[in-house]
Design a protein around this motif. Structure first.
Motif, PDB file in Angstrom:
ATOM      1  N   VAL A  51       0.692  -1.258  -0.013  1.00 16.86           N
ATOM      2  CA  VAL A  51       0.119   0.073  -0.024  1.00 16.86           C
ATOM      3  C   VAL A  51       0.849   1.494   0.122  1.00 16.86           C
ATOM      4  N   THR A  52       1.968   1.284   0.648  1.00 15.99           N
ATOM      5  CA  THR A  52       2.836   2.449   0.787  1.00 15.99           C
ATOM      6  C   THR A  52       4.232   2.086   0.835  1.00 15.99           C
ATOM      7  N   LYS A  53       5.167   2.907   0.501  1.00 11.02           N
ATOM      8  CA  LYS A  53       6.693   2.799   0.411  1.00 11.02           C
ATOM      9  C   LYS A  53       7.051   4.218   0.824  1.00 11.02           C
ATOM     10  N   ARG A  54       7.999   4.011   1.882  1.00 15.28           N
ATOM     11  CA  ARG A  54       8.864   5.322   2.325  1.00 15.28           C
ATOM     12  C   ARG A  54      10.178   5.103   2.553  1.00 15.28           C
ATOM     13  N   MET A  55      10.958   6.297   2.576  1.00 13.92           N
ATOM     14  CA  MET A  55      12.386   5.987   3.007  1.00 13.92           C
ATOM     15  C   MET A  55      12.724   7.212   3.906  1.00 13.92           C
ATOM     16  N   ALA A  56      13.692   6.715   4.738  1.00 10.56           N
ATOM     17  CA  ALA A  56      13.903   7.594   5.884  1.00 10.56           C
ATOM     18  C   ALA A  56      15.497   8.002   5.792  1.00 10.56           C
ATOM     19  N   VAL A  57      16.147   9.195   5.455  1.00 10.15           N
ATOM     20  CA  VAL A  57      17.508   9.624   5.049  1.00 10.15           C
ATOM     21  C   VAL A  57      18.084   9.906   6.305  1.00 10.15           C
ATOM     22  N   ASN A  58      19.159   9.633   6.664  1.00 13.00           N
ATOM     23  CA  ASN A  58      19.805   9.985   7.695  1.00 13.00           C
ATOM     24  C   ASN A  58      21.053  10.695   7.182  1.00 13.00           C
ATOM     25  N   ASN A  59      21.077  12.160   7.394  1.00 12.13           N
ATOM     26  CA  ASN A  59      22.212  13.108   6.929  1.00 12.13           C
ATOM     27  C   ASN A  59      23.368  13.127   8.382  1.00 12.13           C
ATOM     28  N   SER A  60      24.720  12.970   7.927  1.00  6.45           N
ATOM     29  CA  SER A  60      25.876  13.311   8.885  1.00  6.45           C
ATOM     30  C   SER A  60      26.670  14.135   8.229  1.00  6.45           C
ATOM     31  N   ASP A  61      27.489  14.950   9.082  1.00  7.95           N
ATOM     32  CA  ASP A  61      28.628  15.591   8.764  1.00  7.95           C
ATOM     33  C   ASP A  61      29.515  15.370   9.875  1.00  7.95           C
ATOM     34  N   PHE A  62      30.783  14.921   9.496  1.00  4.22           N
ATOM     35  CA  PHE A  62      31.842  14.777  10.330  1.00  4.22           C
ATOM     36  C   PHE A  62      33.025  15.367   9.896  1.00  4.22           C
ATOM     37  N   GLU A  63      33.486  16.666  10.503  1.00  5.64           N
ATOM     38  CA  GLU A  63      34.926  17.276  10.052  1.00  5.64           C
ATOM     39  C   GLU A  63      34.691  17.611   8.608  1.00  5.64           C
ATOM     40  N   GLY A  64      33.594  18.130   8.233  1.00  9.90           N
ATOM     41  CA  GLY A  64      33.464  18.279   6.865  1.00  9.90           C
ATOM     42  C   GLY A  64      33.238  17.269   5.686  1.00  9.90           C
ATOM     43  N   ILE A  65      33.125  16.134   6.159  1.00 14.42           N
ATOM     44  CA  ILE A  65      32.656  14.940   5.402  1.00 14.42           C
ATOM     45  C   ILE A  65      31.316  14.787   5.497  1.00 14.42           C
ATOM     46  N   SER A  66      30.399  14.675   4.444  1.00 12.96           N
ATOM     47  CA  SER A  66      29.001  14.398   4.443  1.00 12.96           C
ATOM     48  C   SER A  66      28.683  13.400   4.235  1.00 12.96           C
ATOM     49  N   SER A  67      27.793  12.524   4.736  1.00 14.73           N
ATOM     50  CA  SER A  67      27.297  11.300   4.315  1.00 14.73           C
ATOM     51  C   SER A  67      26.089  11.032   4.640  1.00 14.73           C
ATOM     52  N   SER A  68      25.164  10.442   3.985  1.00 13.17           N
ATOM     53  CA  SER A  68      23.765  10.250   4.204  1.00 13.17           C
ATOM     54  C   SER A  68      23.480   8.196   4.162  1.00 13.17           C
ATOM     55  N   CYS A  69      22.552   8.207   4.920  1.00 12.08           N
ATOM     56  CA  CYS A  69      22.072   6.596   4.938  1.00 12.08           C
ATOM     57  C   CYS A  69      20.752   6.527   4.926  1.00 12.08           C
ATOM     58  N   ALA A  70      20.289   5.563   3.996  1.00 11.68           N
ATOM     59  CA  ALA A  70      18.818   5.577   3.760  1.00 11.68           C
ATOM     60  C   ALA A  70      18.447   4.372   4.408  1.00 11.68           C
ATOM     61  N   THR A  71      17.130   4.233   5.052  1.00 11.03           N
ATOM     62  CA  THR A  71      16.112   3.033   5.317  1.00 11.03           C
ATOM     63  C   THR A  71      14.944   2.960   4.850  1.00 11.03           C
ATOM     64  N   TYR A  72      14.531   1.894   4.203  1.00  8.30           N
ATOM     65  CA  TYR A  72      13.503   1.645   3.366  1.00  8.30           C
ATOM     66  C   TYR A  72      12.503   0.929   4.131  1.00  8.30           C
ATOM     67  N   TYR A  73      11.127   1.480   4.026  1.00 13.65           N
ATOM     68  CA  TYR A  73      10.056   0.841   4.670  1.00 13.65           C
ATOM     69  C   TYR A  73       8.965   0.572   3.674  1.00 13.65           C
ATOM     70  N   VAL A  74       8.367  -0.519   3.891  1.00 16.27           N
ATOM     71  CA  VAL A  74       7.041  -1.009   2.978  1.00 16.27           C
ATOM     72  C   VAL A  74       5.907  -1.255   3.733  1.00 16.27           C
ATOM     73  N   SER A  75       4.688  -0.816   3.565  1.00 14.62           N
ATOM     74  CA  SER A  75       3.468  -1.205   4.401  1.00 14.62           C
ATOM     75  C   SER A  75       2.624  -2.166   3.448  1.00 14.62           C
ATOM     76  N   PHE A  76       2.165  -3.219   4.076  1.00 14.91           N
ATOM     77  CA  PHE A  76       1.666  -4.122   3.495  1.00 14.91           C
ATOM     78  C   PHE A  76       0.060  -4.082   4.110  1.00 14.91           C
ATOM     79  N   GLU A  77      -1.051  -4.282   3.065  1.00 18.01           N
ATOM     80  CA  GLU A  77      -2.273  -4.359   3.787  1.00 18.01           C
ATOM     81  C   GLU A  77      -2.838  -5.879   3.766  1.00 18.01           C
ATOM     82  N   VAL A  78      -3.101  -6.451   4.872  1.00 22.04           N
ATOM     83  CA  VAL A  78      -3.344  -8.196   4.587  1.00 22.04           C
ATOM     84  C   VAL A  78      -5.232  -7.985   4.462  1.00 22.04           C
ATOM     85  N   GLU A  79      -5.436  -9.303   4.235  1.00 26.80           N
ATOM     86  CA  GLU A  79      -6.978  -9.641   4.023  1.00 26.80           C
ATOM     87  C   GLU A  79      -7.878  -9.085   4.854  1.00 26.80           C
TER      88      GLU A  79
END
Length: 115
Positions: free
Chosen positions: A48-76
């Motif tokens: 039924v839906t999909k979403r992504m959560a992005v976590n951005n970080s910055d350490f001593e001028g070096i940027s990075s990001s990490c994504a976590t993926y989620y899916v919602s299911f509807e059952v009978e």
């Protein structure tokens, strides 16, 4: 006098940080144990839906990001369940897909699309 105040603040911060870490570890261990004791179930479901959560970080001028993926299911029954899914499966699932979702507690095991 100022030294004692700073020492107390540092000590309290350390204890609160350590306590938070221990609490998260215990809760994670309890969920892991509960999932392991749960049966593996496969049920008819619809994406039924999909979403992504992005976590951005910055350490001593070096940027990075990490994504976590989620899916919602509807059952009978009409109930919805959201699972964290691997990125390779997130890209393969489309809203509206119908098939069978397999899970164990809160742990996503897979989705087999109807042909």
């Amino acid at each position: 006098m100022p030294f004692n105040v700073i020492t107390a603040i540092v000590a309290i911060s350390f204890v609160l940080g350590l306590g938070s870490f221990v609490l998260r570890a215990v809760k994670g261990g309890m969920q892991w144990n509960k999932n392991n004791r749960s049966p593996v179930l496969t049920v008819e479901a619809k994406v039924v839906t999909k979403r992504m959560a992005v976590n951005n970080s910055d350490f001593e001028g070096i940027s990075s990001s990490c994504a976590t993926y989620y899916v919602s299911f509807e059952v009978e029954s009409g109930d919805r369940m959201e699972f964290r899914v691997p990125d390779r499966e997130y890209g393969m699932l489309c809203e509206g897909d119908i098939g069978r979702v397999t899970f164990q507690g809160t742990r996503y095991k897979g989705f087999e699309r109807k042909k």
